[in-house]
Scaffold this active site. Structure first.
Site, PDB file in Angstrom:
ATOM      1  N   TYR A   1       0.901  -1.212   0.135  1.00  0.00           N
ATOM      2  CA  TYR A   1      -0.108   0.007   0.027  1.00  0.00           C
ATOM      3  C   TYR A   1       0.904   1.275  -0.046  1.00  0.00           C
ATOM      4  O   TYR A   1       1.825   1.447   0.918  1.00  0.00           O
ATOM      5  CB  TYR A   1      -0.997  -0.035   1.269  1.00  0.00           C
ATOM      6  CG  TYR A   1      -1.784   1.280   1.596  1.00  0.00           C
ATOM      7  CD1 TYR A   1      -2.913   1.419   0.674  1.00  0.00           C
ATOM      8  CD2 TYR A   1      -1.637   2.283   2.489  1.00  0.00           C
ATOM      9  CE1 TYR A   1      -3.542   2.744   0.709  1.00  0.00           C
ATOM     10  CE2 TYR A   1      -2.266   3.448   2.291  1.00  0.00           C
ATOM     11  CZ  TYR A   1      -3.396   3.383   1.580  1.00  0.00           C
ATOM     12  OH  TYR A   1      -4.196   4.527   1.793  1.00  0.00           O
TER      13      TYR A   1
ATOM     14  N   ASP B   1       9.364   3.085  -0.333  1.00  0.00           N
ATOM     15  CA  ASP B   1       8.314   3.572   0.629  1.00  0.00           C
ATOM     16  C   ASP B   1       8.610   3.239   1.926  1.00  0.00           C
ATOM     17  O   ASP B   1       7.930   2.156   2.409  1.00  0.00           O
ATOM     18  CB  ASP B   1       6.924   3.212   0.128  1.00  0.00           C
ATOM     19  CG  ASP B   1       5.905   3.918   0.578  1.00  0.00           C
ATOM     20  OD1 ASP B   1       5.931   4.633   1.828  1.00  0.00           O
ATOM     21  OD2 ASP B   1       4.644   3.683   0.376  1.00  0.00           O
TER      22      ASP B   1
ATOM     23  N   LYS C   1       4.042   9.141   8.748  1.00  0.00           N
ATOM     24  CA  LYS C   1       3.825   8.728  10.166  1.00  0.00           C
ATOM     25  C   LYS C   1       4.920   9.142  11.438  1.00  0.00           C
ATOM     26  O   LYS C   1       4.411  10.165  11.816  1.00  0.00           O
ATOM     27  CB  LYS C   1       3.860   7.093  10.154  1.00  0.00           C
ATOM     28  CG  LYS C   1       2.645   6.643   9.103  1.00  0.00           C
ATOM     29  CD  LYS C   1       2.376   5.132   8.983  1.00  0.00           C
ATOM     30  CE  LYS C   1       1.018   5.097   8.165  1.00  0.00           C
ATOM     31  NZ  LYS C   1       1.101   4.285   7.029  1.00  0.00           N
TER      32      LYS C   1
HETATM   33  C1  LIG Z   1       0.394   4.733   5.713  1.00  0.00           C
HETATM   34  C2  LIG Z   1       1.128   4.520   4.335  1.00  0.00           C
HETATM   35  C3  LIG Z   1       1.033   5.469   3.312  1.00  0.00           C
HETATM   36  C4  LIG Z   1       0.154   6.506   3.438  1.00  0.00           C
HETATM   37  O1  LIG Z   1       0.358   7.382   4.533  1.00  0.00           O
HETATM   38  P1  LIG Z   1      -0.694   8.372   4.619  1.00  0.00           P
HETATM   39  O2  LIG Z   1      -0.293   9.412   5.529  1.00  0.00           O
HETATM   40  O3  LIG Z   1      -2.005   7.433   5.257  1.00  0.00           O
HETATM   41  O4  LIG Z   1      -1.377   8.990   3.589  1.00  0.00           O
HETATM   42  C5  LIG Z   1       1.970   5.278   2.199  1.00  0.00           C
HETATM   43  N1  LIG Z   1       2.922   3.937   2.364  1.00  0.00           N
HETATM   44  C6  LIG Z   1       2.897   3.190   3.522  1.00  0.00           C
HETATM   45  C7  LIG Z   1       3.905   2.361   3.371  1.00  0.00           C
HETATM   46  C8  LIG Z   1       2.092   3.543   4.297  1.00  0.00           C
HETATM   47  O5  LIG Z   1       2.124   2.375   5.440  1.00  0.00           O
END
Ligand SMILES: *Cc1c(COP(=O)(O)O)cnc(C)c1O
Length: 434
Positions: A145, A240, A268
């Site tokens: 994701y 990511d 995060k």
């Molecule tokens: C949470 C997450 C996102 C998206 O971040 P948001 O602040 O929720 O938009 C993207 N990539 C990864 C790996 C994530 O865990």
């Protein structure tokens, strides 16, 4: 699964004007049944619901709360920042300081731009890879994701898996066709994909440890192969680390696996619980971003002083010499305890972890290295486990496709409390023969 009358009422009220009663689908209980718990407040390792019930929390707002909830230093930093003004629409020194810290901790990042969310960071990293290379195709991996932008909602993980619809409606086929999705940890698939489309591929984006389909670690050679292929075809390698950054190790998964991306996306933890994201990497690529270059990206609240000052304070804790040693010790104690309890009850169960990120699998499969392995885990067993633990005051993510998060505030007593609850729940599960 019976909630208090108050909880039921609040959920009904929420559902009147909020779709599904939640502002992010992962908070819904679609994957486990029942209705979500309304939280009043949180402190340290605990959440407290509107009935005053306490939960030892292993979600941590889905990652940011690595210091525990409402850490006094973070709260003080935010209060002080608020007194100085909430947003200026002009630069502050705090943005410079946080950028410097990030570049120091992650040497692959030479320049960094702040955003308001992880989604904005990944969306822009993709645009930047396309702008830099002049190519359209993006490679991603099944079950990963990367936020909810159009190009990345093709065969995605997290809440998409719970809804059983891995590709979002509303993503034009014309966009989706530029996204190539490969199986996670499939080295041959990466090579074959580049052999076929190499000259059209702008970039590859990957979760270096997949944390949005439960937890799946990269096999030896997976990240290295992506690096090699991107080098050979001059494509941009995007790691990511929105979830893994500063959680699996101070330097993120790229430090843990010693692999150097061209771009990194963050979120995060860097905002300590305030809305934030960031993307950064090689100077040559980052200079393509406006105002230096022609790839546009902007944000009214980007680099918001509250988030920056909270993040700066957070890093002072993370950079203490033993922070990750202590975090790992807590993690190991928890997972060893859960494993022993499951084994004693005769419930098929495994765990994995990296730093303060963990996975739990109700399965007797000997290893978990693919999305297929995750799909073969026992979803009914997870549901029983989840509700049994919630009832006893332990909060895990309400889906078998999510990872778990521990904080430095989890004490030995909290961990023992969790293991005791699990011992009871595993016995119930065995009796129910799920
Ligand atoms: C949470 C997450 C996102 C998206 O971040 P948001 O602040 O929720 O938009 C993207 N990539 C990864 C790996 C994530 O865990």
């Amino acid at each position: 699964m019976s909630l208090s009358p108050k909880q039921e009422q609040l959920f009904k009220q929420a559902s009147k004007h909020i779709p599904g009663g939640v502002n992010s689908p992962v908070r819904a209980f679609n994957g486990v049944g029942g209705t979500p718990v309304f939280i009043e407040k949180a402190k340290g390792a605990y959440l407290y619901d509107v009935d005053g019930k306490r939960y030892v929390d292993y979600v941590g707002s889905w990652g940011p709360m690595i210091l525990g909830h409402a850490h006094p230093d973070i709260i003080a930093a935010v209060q002080k920042a608020a007194e100085d003004g909430l947003s200026f629409g002009a630069p502050t020194v705090y943005e410079t300081t946080l950028a410097d810290i990030i570049c120091e901790i992650m040497p692959s990042i030479e320049m960094v731009r702040m955003t308001n969310s992880g989604t904005e960071a990944t969306m822009t990293a993709i645009r930047l890879a396309r702008g830099y290379t002049g190519r359209d195709k993006i490679v991603k991996f099944e079950g990963c994701y990367h936020g909810h932008s159009d190009s990345l909602l093709v065969k995605a993980g997290s809440g998409m898996l719970t809804l059983g619809e891995p590709t979002s409606k509303g993503v034009p086929a014309d966009f989706a066709k530029h996204t190539i999705t490969l199986p996670y940890n499939d080295i041959e698939a990466v090579k074959a994909c580049f052999a076929k489309f190499g000259d059209e591929i702008a970039g590859v984006i990957v979760e270096p440890i997949a944390g949005n389909m439960n937890l799946v670690k990269p096999i030896v050679g997976f990240l290295e192969t992506i690096r090699e292929q991107c080098d050979a075809y001059k494509a941009v390698f995007i790691i990511d680390e929105v979830m893994t950054g500063f959680r699996v190790a101070l330097g993120g998964a790229q430090a843990l696996y010693n692999v150097k991306p061209d771009l990194t996306t963050l979120g995060k933890i860097i905002g300590a619980g305030l809305p934030v994201g960031a993307f950064g990497g090689k100077r040559e690529i980052m200079e393509c971003i406006a105002p230096l270059g022609g790839v546009y990206q902007a944000g009214t609240l980007s680099g918001n002083p509250l988030a920056m000052r909270a993040g700066i304070r957070m890093f002072e804790h993370l950079r203490q010499p033993n922070f990750y040693v202590d975090l790992n010790a807590k993690m190991t104690k928890l997972l060893n305890g859960l494993q022993q309890a499951a084994d004693a009850a005769g419930v098929p169960f495994r765990t994995e972890h990296a730093g303060g990120l963990f996975g739990m699998y109700f399965t007797d499969q000997p290893e978990i290295t693919s999305f297929e392995h995750i799909l073969k885990c026992n979803a009914d067993a997870f549901r029983l486990f989840f509700h049994g633990m919630l009832k006893r005051g332990v909060n895990f993510a309400p889906a078998a496709y999510e990872a778990g998060f521990i904080s430095i505030a989890h004490s030995d007593e909290d961990i023992e409390f969790t293991i005791q609850a699990a011992t009871e729940v595993f016995a119930e599960m065995k009796a129910a023969e799920v």
